[in-house]
Design a protein around this motif. Structure first.
Motif, short mmCIF file in Angstrom:
data_model
loop_
_atom_site.label_atom_id
_atom_site.label_comp_id
_atom_site.label_asym_id
_atom_site.label_seq_id
_atom_site.Cartn_x
_atom_site.Cartn_y
_atom_site.Cartn_z
N TYR A 94 0.82 -1.21 0.00
CA TYR A 94 0.00 0.00 0.00
C TYR A 94 0.85 1.27 0.00
O TYR A 94 0.36 2.36 -0.24
CB TYR A 94 -0.96 0.03 1.20
N LYS A 95 2.19 1.11 0.25
CA LYS A 95 3.06 2.28 0.26
C LYS A 95 4.49 1.84 -0.04
O LYS A 95 4.93 0.76 0.39
CB LYS A 95 2.98 2.97 1.63
N TYR A 96 5.20 2.72 -0.76
CA TYR A 96 6.60 2.43 -1.07
C TYR A 96 7.38 3.74 -1.08
O TYR A 96 6.91 4.76 -1.62
CB TYR A 96 6.72 1.75 -2.44
N ASN A 97 8.56 3.71 -0.48
CA ASN A 97 9.50 4.82 -0.64
C ASN A 97 10.90 4.23 -0.77
O ASN A 97 11.10 3.01 -0.71
CB ASN A 97 9.40 5.82 0.51
N THR A 98 11.87 5.06 -0.96
CA THR A 98 13.23 4.56 -1.20
C THR A 98 13.80 3.82 0.00
O THR A 98 14.74 3.03 -0.15
CB THR A 98 14.15 5.74 -1.56
N ASP A 99 13.21 4.02 1.16
CA ASP A 99 13.74 3.39 2.38
C ASP A 99 13.04 2.07 2.70
O ASP A 99 13.69 1.09 3.07
CB ASP A 99 13.59 4.35 3.56
N SER A 100 11.68 2.03 2.56
CA SER A 100 10.93 0.87 3.04
C SER A 100 9.76 0.55 2.12
O SER A 100 9.30 1.38 1.32
CB SER A 100 10.41 1.11 4.47
N THR A 101 9.26 -0.68 2.28
CA THR A 101 8.04 -1.13 1.62
C THR A 101 7.02 -1.46 2.71
O THR A 101 7.37 -2.08 3.73
CB THR A 101 8.30 -2.38 0.75
N PHE A 102 5.77 -1.05 2.47
CA PHE A 102 4.70 -1.24 3.45
C PHE A 102 3.58 -2.07 2.81
O PHE A 102 3.23 -1.87 1.64
CB PHE A 102 4.13 0.12 3.88
N TRP A 103 3.00 -2.96 3.59
CA TRP A 103 1.88 -3.76 3.09
C TRP A 103 0.89 -4.05 4.21
O TRP A 103 1.19 -3.88 5.39
CB TRP A 103 2.37 -5.06 2.43
N GLY A 104 -0.30 -4.49 3.83
CA GLY A 104 -1.34 -4.79 4.80
C GLY A 104 -2.60 -5.27 4.10
O GLY A 104 -2.61 -5.55 2.89
#
Length: 312
Positions: A94-104
C-alpha cells in the motif's frame, strides 16, 4: 237619390282615395342598405366547426390510459448505492519509498453515486412494453488499511516490523465511474385484461444488461466489465396525453472482478517500476510474489430514480 246612384258615388270615392295613397308612395325615398356588422344567431354545422377550438375540445375530451404502439422516451435522475466492498485483498503493498516497503490488508469501499438514466421504449400492448436503457454513475471511493507491516529495502530483506506508523501516503480516495446499459420488459399488472384506463399505474420491470466499473486506483488495470441482472418496480402517473412522471426502484446484481495492475507505482518518470506485490505467510514463511488476480465480489446494488417520460 236612388240606390244605384249612391253605389256609384261610393265607388268613385274609393278610387280617388286609392289614387292619392299610390301618389304618396311614389314620392318616398328608398331606405339605404345596412352595411354594419351582422350577427348570425343561428348557424349551420360547417360554421360551428369553423368557430370551435378543436384542439381545446380534444384536450378536454382526453381520457387518461395506457396506449399500445406508443414510442416512449424517459429521463430519470437518482442514485445508485455503491456503498459496497469493491475490492479486498490481504497483505498487499500500500506504500513504497526509497527506504521501506509497506503492506497490509486493503479494503476499497464505494459510496452512493449520482446516477441519471435514459430509456427508450415501445408499448407492445397497453400492459406490456419493452425498453432499452443506458445510465452512468459518478462517485468516489475510499480505502482502509489494517494488519500492516513494513521492512527496509535491503538485501537480504530484514524481519518485517508490524503496525508501522501510516505516515503520509495516498489512501486512495478517488473517483469511481460506472456505465450501464441493457434491455428490460415493463409489465403493468393491473392493466392485464383491461383497457389500461386511469392516471396511476404501478408496474414491474426486469431485464439483463452490462455494467462497466472504472476506478482510478493503483491496484487495477483499466475498467472491469460484468453481466448485470436487474429487477424492480415503479409507479407511473399520466400527467397529460404526452407526458408521464415515473418513480422507480431497481435492484442490480452483478459479479465484479478487477484485473490487477502490472505495477503499483511508476517513479522517476517511469524509469523505476514498483511491482504490485503481496506478502502472504506460506508454510510459516513470509513470501513475496506478484498479484495475479483479485477475488471477485458479488454486488447487490439498489438504484432509485424519478423522471419524466414522453409518449409519441
Amino acid at each position: 237619390m236612388s240606390r244605384r246612384t249612391l253605389s256609384a258615388l261610393i265607388i268613385v270615392a274609393l278610387v280617388l282615395a286609392c289614387s292619392s295613397v299610390f301618389a304618396q308612395d311614389d314620392g318616398l325615398k328608398p331606405v339605404p342598405e345596412y352595411t354594419g356588422k351582422k350577427f348570425k344567431l343561428l348557424r349551420d354545422g360547417a360554421t360551428a366547426a369553423d368557430d370551435l377550438d378543436l384542439a381545446e375540445e380534444e384536450e378536454n375530451a382526453w381520457e387518461p390510459g395506457l396506449k399500445k404502439n406508443a414510442v416512449e422516451v424517459s429521463l430519470g435522475i437518482g442514485f445508485l448505492n455503491l456503498n459496497k466492498t469493491l475490492l479486498q485483498h490481504d497483505q498487499i503493498i500500500y506504500k513504497y519509498n526509497t527506504d521501506s516497503t509497506f503492506w497490509g490488508d486493503v479494503k476499497i469501499q464505494g459510496e452512493s453515486a449520482f446516477a441519471p438514466t435514459l430509456r427508450i421504449g415501445y408499448g407492445i400492448t397497453n400492459w406490456l412494453g419493452i425498453e432499452g436503457w443506458s445510465g452512468v454513475s459518478i462517485s468516489e471511493y475510499t480505502s482502509t488499511i489494517s494488519n500492516t507491516f513494513s521492512r527496509k529495502n535491503e538485501s537480504p530483506p530484514p524481519v518485517p516490523v508490524p503496525n508501522p506508523p501510516l505516515g503520509e501516503f495516498d489512501a486512495e480516495a478517488r473517483s469511481l465511474i460506472t456505465l450501464q446499459t441493457g434491455i428490460n420488459a415493463v409489465v403493468y399488472p393491473l392493466a392485464i385484461g383491461g383497457d389500461g384506463s386511469g392516471r396511476w399505474h404501478p408496474y414491474l420491470t426486469g431485464g439483463v444488461g452490462n455494467i462497466w466499473y472504472d476506478m482510478n486506483s493503483n491496484y487495477t488495470a483499466g475498467s472491469a466489465s460484468a453481466l448485470d441482472l436487474n429487477f424492480g418496480g415503479g409507479l407511473r402517473l399520466l400527467a397529460d396525453r404526452a407526458i408521464s412522471v415515473r418513480f422507480e426502484v431497481l435492484m442490480h446484481r452483478n459479479e465484479l472482478q478487477w484485473t490487477p495492475a502490472d505495477y503499483f507505482l511508476e517513479l522517476n518518470d517511469g524509469t523505476t517500476l514498483i511491482p504490485l506485490n503481496e506478502y502472504p505467510i506460506v508454510d510459516g514463511v513470509l513470501s513475496e510474489r506478484r498479484v495475479t488476480e483479485f477475488t471477485p465480489s458479488t454486488l447487490s446494488l439498489l438504484q432509485w430514480s424519478i423522471g419524466v417520460q414522453g409518449s409519441f
